[in-house]
Write an enzyme that holds these catalytic residues in place. Structure first.
Site: not given
Length: 538
Positions: A185, A328, A436, A441
């Protein structure tokens, strides 16, 4: 006293074995790079996944090795999900949209030993190969006859590689909490962070997902959400687990080819981000088409708009289920499925609830806390930091020395949210100024730092503001050395070598000065408020 039940150390490959035994002929449909439609089934996927696992073992690869995929949504990628993880290795999915510097960092940090690669993405790896320190082999996702010429070393086609595999291969016995898959990420500043999932966490997540999204055993799923992004929201696991037909669109995400697949494959349930659905709805609108087979769509990745919700409902009679999660969290945290109470509400009341991110699925705990860490009430008004914990939620980042959770196991999502008295969660803002766009992102600080490197730039500020297509897009504010505007193309050309193309701001505004607070910190909210409609008015 300890219970007398059996120990359970599952391998995700047990899912595809289950599908082979009980749903052997259920279809897996893929649109290939060529545009052709390929059809297989769970029995064939399982057998070919066994052959892949066997071929990897014969080639000297061992449990714990990290093996990467740079691949699209097709049956071969599904086979790799099981073949790689099933033999005990770690399936590392790579995003083909990564900026080259990020891709190099991620591949080297993960210590990828093999990269499975689609033919169109070969040039990406050819440009990176001299910087990849651990990659030993490249496997191209094509037939032997389709192998292109390439500057990559130690290359073989996927179909040739599978030839030596044993279709009667026995899956590896994996240890308790053995690692299964890896995703990175880049939602915050600094280097991307790895999230290492386990066999057990993925199976628990898949089982919970089936109960949380109104999925029926006869559903046909259009899997627009990419297999490289957070394990495609768990679909590769709960699809075969429940014997669901899977339809994968490959590279063609435009409205017309998506409608064609939906129509021909009788899709009843579709997963994707708002940007993709906006394109599909526009195509239907312009060509007088109706999504007659679709009953539900699961929308996540970025906030759902009222106009999208209304059009799905009022034009196509499609129920929209808003979902929220993050890398996550494997990723599902909340879903917003219909309730009996909604049947008696006006459309306005129902829509107001559907626009919320939803309620936590079983296994996920949520709470909202203030800056001191004190719990805030579930009153629908008290905004605070959204905290989560559960069996498929991150404990620590890959290779990190410290846990990413507090002493009680709570993980800070970085979102500012509220919880209401019925348990619905609504995201109000982001704790950090991360943008976003289209479900992906963009780091405002990284973009600012890149712009600041331009020789004529004295100061730079980036904010995310509403965009009619992409939900949010970056708007770049510049103060030049002499305070006068310069050519915007000069800035954009400079940035193009520093960041991914889709990170580039849609517009640049030159100011004499940027707003600062008493401590010198940029007051981004002032710019966000003043220019909030900048893209919407264009």
């Amino acid at each position: 006293m300890i219970g007398d039940m059996q120990k359970w150390t599952p391998n995700v490959a047990s899912i595809i074995e289950h599908a082979k035994q009980f749903h052997p002929t259920k279809e897996v449909v893929s649109r290939m790079v060529s545009g052709d439609i390929h059809k297989t089934n769970y029995e064939e996927v399982c057998i070919r996944a066994r052959k892949l696992a066997s071929a990897l073992e014969k080639d000297g690869y061992k449990p714990g090795d990290v093996i990467a995929t740079l691949a699209l949504n097709t049956y071969r990628h599904l086979e790799m999900y099981y073949g790689i993880s099933g033999m005990g290795a770690i399936n590392h999915t790579l995003n083909f949209r990564l900026h080259p510097e990020q891709a190099v960092y991620i591949i080297n940090h993960a210590e990828d030993k093999i990269i499975f690669c689609e033919v169109p993405f070969i040039p990406i790896l050819e440009g990176l190969k001299d910087k990849l320190v651990t990659v030993e082999k490249y496997i191209i996702l094509c037939d032997e006859s389709e192998m292109p010429e390439t500057g990559l070393k130690n290359v073989i086609s996927y179909e040739e590689y599978l030839k030596d595999g044993d279709e009667d291969y026995s899956w590896a016995d994996v240890g308790d909490d053995a690692a299964c898959a890896l995703c990175y990420t880049s939602g915050t500043t600094g280097n991307p962070k790895g999230v290492l999932y386990s066999h057990k966490s993925n199976i628990l997540h898949a089982q919970a997902a089936l109960t949380a999204m109104s999925i029926k055993p006869d559903d046909s799923i259009l899997m627009v959400v990419p297999l490289f992004h957070v394990l495609a929201w768990g679909i590769p696991y709960f699809g075969p687990m429940f014997g669901l037909k899977l339809v994968m669109p490959g590279m063609q995400m435009e409205g017309e080819p998506l409608y064609d697949l939906i129509d021909k494959e009788d899709i009843s349930l579709a997963f994707g981000v708002p940007t993709i659905w906006m394109g599909l709805l526009a195509y239907c609108r312009e060509n007088n088409k109706i999504l007659s087979s679709v009953k539900n769509t699961i929308i996540g990745g970025s906030a759902l708009s009222l106009s999208t919700l209304q059009e799905f409902d009022e034009v196509h009679d499609v129920n929209v289920i808003h979902a929220w999660g993050m890398t996550e969290m494997s990723p599902l945290g909340t879903t917003n499925i219909p309730t009996p109470e909604m049947e008696h509400m006006s459309k306005e009341e129902k829509y107001a609830i559907q626009l919320k991110q939803g309620r936590p699925i079983y296994g996920v705990e949520l709470k909202v806390v203030d800056d001191s860490g004190a719990d805030l009430p579930n009153d629908g008004e008290s905004q605070g930091h959204l905290m989560v914990r559960g069996p498929w939620i991150l404990q620590k980042y890959f290779k990190a020395e410290k846990d990413a959770v507090d002493k009680d196991g709570w993980f800070d999502t970085g979102d500012i949210s509220v919880l209401d008295e019925d348990g619905y969660m609504t995201i109000k803002d982001r704790a950090k100024d991360v943008i976003k766009s289209g479900g992906e992102w963009i780091s405002s600080i990284d973009l600012e730092n890149a712009a600041f490197g331009h020789p004529e730039v004295a100061e730079a500020c980036v904010v995310g503001i509403p965009h009619p297509k992409w939900d949010e897009r970056p708007l770049l504010f510049i103060v030049t050395n002499d305070g006068e505007p310069i050519e915007k193309e000069s800035i954009l050309d400079f940035l193009s070598s520093k960041v991914a193309k889709w990170w580039l701001p849609d517009d640049i505004i030159f100011l004499k000065e940027l707003p600062h607070g008493a401590t010198g910190k940029l007051q981004k909210f002032e710019l966000r408020d003043e220019y909030n409609n900048h893209y919407m008015e264009k």
